[in-house]
Scaffold this motif. Structure first.
Motif, PDB file in Angstrom:
ATOM      1  N   THR A 145      -1.699  -4.605  -6.640  1.00 39.41           N
ATOM      2  CA  THR A 145      -2.943  -4.085  -7.213  1.00 39.41           C
ATOM      3  C   THR A 145      -4.068  -4.091  -6.185  1.00 39.41           C
ATOM      4  O   THR A 145      -4.771  -3.094  -6.005  1.00 39.41           O
ATOM      5  N   LEU A 176      -3.496  -1.492  -3.431  1.00 43.14           N
ATOM      6  CA  LEU A 176      -3.781  -0.113  -3.847  1.00 43.14           C
ATOM      7  C   LEU A 176      -5.286   0.126  -3.956  1.00 43.14           C
ATOM      8  O   LEU A 176      -5.768   1.221  -3.671  1.00 43.14           O
ATOM      9  N   LEU A 177      -6.021  -0.904  -4.363  1.00 45.37           N
ATOM     10  CA  LEU A 177      -7.483  -0.767  -4.352  1.00 45.37           C
ATOM     11  C   LEU A 177      -7.983  -0.623  -2.923  1.00 45.37           C
ATOM     12  O   LEU A 177      -8.927   0.132  -2.659  1.00 45.37           O
ATOM     13  N   THR A 228       0.832  -1.217   0.000  1.00 43.67           N
ATOM     14  CA  THR A 228       0.000   0.000   0.000  1.00 43.67           C
ATOM     15  C   THR A 228       0.858   1.255   0.000  1.00 43.67           C
ATOM     16  O   THR A 228       0.381   2.325  -0.372  1.00 43.67           O
ATOM     17  N   GLY A 274     -11.795  -0.147  -9.915  1.00 48.36           N
ATOM     18  CA  GLY A 274     -10.459   0.316 -10.285  1.00 48.36           C
ATOM     19  C   GLY A 274     -10.037  -0.287 -11.611  1.00 48.36           C
ATOM     20  O   GLY A 274     -10.576  -1.314 -12.048  1.00 48.36           O
ATOM     21  N   TYR A 290      -6.502  -6.781   1.868  1.00 50.65           N
ATOM     22  CA  TYR A 290      -6.256  -7.346   0.548  1.00 50.65           C
ATOM     23  C   TYR A 290      -5.622  -8.725   0.727  1.00 50.65           C
ATOM     24  O   TYR A 290      -5.008  -9.008   1.753  1.00 50.65           O
ATOM     25  N   ILE A 324      -6.586  -1.140 -14.406  1.00 54.58           N
ATOM     26  CA  ILE A 324      -5.156  -1.367 -14.583  1.00 54.58           C
ATOM     27  C   ILE A 324      -4.828  -1.092 -16.040  1.00 54.58           C
ATOM     28  O   ILE A 324      -5.501  -1.607 -16.943  1.00 54.58           O
ATOM     29  N   LEU A 331       2.919  -0.860 -11.193  1.00 60.71           N
ATOM     30  CA  LEU A 331       2.509  -2.108 -10.557  1.00 60.71           C
ATOM     31  C   LEU A 331       3.550  -3.202 -10.702  1.00 60.71           C
ATOM     32  O   LEU A 331       3.668  -4.081  -9.846  1.00 60.71           O
ATOM     33  N   LEU A 384      -5.450   2.254 -10.941  1.00 62.85           N
ATOM     34  CA  LEU A 384      -4.624   1.826  -9.810  1.00 62.85           C
ATOM     35  C   LEU A 384      -3.146   1.841 -10.145  1.00 62.85           C
ATOM     36  O   LEU A 384      -2.311   1.981  -9.237  1.00 62.85           O
ATOM     37  N   HIS A 398     -15.559  -1.633  -2.601  1.00 67.20           N
ATOM     38  CA  HIS A 398     -15.120  -0.254  -2.818  1.00 67.20           C
ATOM     39  C   HIS A 398     -16.048   0.509  -3.752  1.00 67.20           C
ATOM     40  O   HIS A 398     -16.838  -0.086  -4.500  1.00 67.20           O
ATOM     41  N   GLN A 407      -8.530   2.795  -1.599  1.00 64.23           N
ATOM     42  CA  GLN A 407      -9.511   3.652  -2.273  1.00 64.23           C
ATOM     43  C   GLN A 407     -10.753   3.774  -1.399  1.00 64.23           C
ATOM     44  O   GLN A 407     -10.937   3.036  -0.428  1.00 64.23           O
ATOM     45  N   LEU A 445     -12.465  -5.172 -11.307  1.00 60.01           N
ATOM     46  CA  LEU A 445     -11.194  -4.584 -11.744  1.00 60.01           C
ATOM     47  C   LEU A 445     -11.113  -4.704 -13.261  1.00 60.01           C
ATOM     48  O   LEU A 445     -11.187  -5.814 -13.797  1.00 60.01           O
TER      49      LEU A 445
END
Length: 360
Positions: free
Chosen positions: A338, A341-342, A21, A231, A47, A233, A299, A261, A84, A345, A100
């Motif tokens: 990934t 990082l989500l 993160t 999110g 996560y 990518i 990423l 992301l 999210h 959010q 995603l």
């Protein structure tokens, strides 16, 4: 004394840096108790991180054990994936916590290969994962995942996703003949995808990976407005022509308020299968440059090797066919990054109404 020690130790653990993160563990430290010098810490990440949990537990253990007032340490590390926020006006679909989108501004960058391996890597990290092949005109996932036959339905209304290496998978490619050309216009393609997404009976997924068609045209924009995405990518290669298209894709997501992301650079180098020599055949630094320009995280980078392409041709992507391969481990690192990082959010705070059935 015990309360002061407990507070001090919890502060120490909460300050440990989470490399995925980029932030301290903070609230992931759900509980920390101290009894007669014996410490028990409960860490719950937001996560999936099966490949990192043991290392994190060791870091926490060593941090606590270094305190002179601590005699013994026990650390538990788990995870819980939360739902999210999505685009305004859209609500998450039943059975899916987070969608995603895997996108590329142009074709030929290996986006579908990335999507399949990313889905399997998230699963290997402990998540429940599905994949939706959104490329109506050129579906790749049936071959890449080894899907055969067609899906079943429930009472003619819901499609039961097919099983692929533990994933729940759906594609237009399993609903039509393999050699059938899809000659639909844009509105028909959009409607078909929306029906596959909404009418599939997704079951308790932490993540649904959507393999978007390449490009940034009307179809991609419409899909981004109709499918609730948490999110995205952006997949690129080091080549400048691919990097230019990532810039357009990021702009598209910005317009529909979908957070990107990060950037994943595929085919970053070529590794010779005979001698192991690694060469940047498509140039170098393209992914890092566009990530820096757009203010997005990098990423990860995935090298081009024979096993990666061969495994998807055979219907068993490298993450599942060769789980210990360096490329498979690279995908798992990218999956953790990934998902992490989500996890930082905005959360979806909407209250879902329960489904009510009246039974006589």
């Amino acid at each position: 004394m015990s309360e002061d020690l407990q507070s001090r130790l919890k502060h120490l653990v909460s300050a440990i840096h989470d490399p995925h993160t980029g932030q301290p563990l903070g609230d992931a430290v759900r509980a920390l108790a101290v009894v007669d010098g014996k410490v028990a810490a409960d860490i719950v990440l937001s996560y999936p991180a099966a490949g990192w949990a043991d290392r994190l537990a060791r870091v926490v253990h060593d941090t606590l054990e270094a305190d002179e007032d601590v005699e013994a340490v026990k650390v538990d590390v788990g995870f819980q994936v939360m739902e999210h926020a999505v685009q305004e006006g859209l609500t998450p679909v039943q059975g899916v916590r987070n969608v995603l989108a895997v996108s590329s501004g142009k074709g030929g960058v290996g986006k579908s290969t990335v999507a399949a391996n990313l889905a399997l890597a998230l699963q290997a990290e402990g998540a429940r994962v599905g994949i939706l092949d959104a490329d109506i005109y050129g579906p790749s996932q049936p071959r890449m995942l080894g899907l055969e036959g067609g899906p079943r339905t429930t009472d003619g209304q819901k499609i039961i996703p097919m099983a692929a290496h533990g994933l729940q998978a759906m594609s237009i490619g399993v609903l039509v003949k393999q050699d059938q050309a899809m000659i639909w216009r844009g509105p028909m393609a959009i409607q078909a995808l929306q029906q596959m997404f909404e009418h599939s009976l997704w079951e308790d997924l932490d993540y649904l990976i959507v393999d978007l068609p390449p490009g940034t045209g009307d179809i991609q924009l419409s899909l981004s407005q109709k499918i609730p995405v948490a999110g995205a990518i952006a997949v690129t290669t080091p080549q400048e022509v691919a990097v230019d298209d990532v810039r357009r894709a990021a702009l598209m997501f910005s317009k529909v308020r979908i957070p990107v992301l990060g950037v994943l650079e595929n085919m970053s180098t070529h590794i010779c299968s005979n001698c192991g020599f690694e060469e940047a055949v498509f140039g170098s630094g393209g992914g890092e440059r566009i990530a820096a320009e757009l203010g997005l995280p990098m990423l990860g980078q995935v090298p081009l090797n024979a096993g990666l392409g061969r495994s998807t041709d055979q219907g068993a992507p490298i993450v599942v066919s060769e789980p210990d391969h360096p490329t498979s481990q690279r995908f798992r690192e990218i999956a953790r990054r990934t998902a992490a990082l989500l996890s930082v959010q905005a959360r979806n705070t909407a209250v879902r109404m329960p489904s009510i059935k009246i039974v006589e």
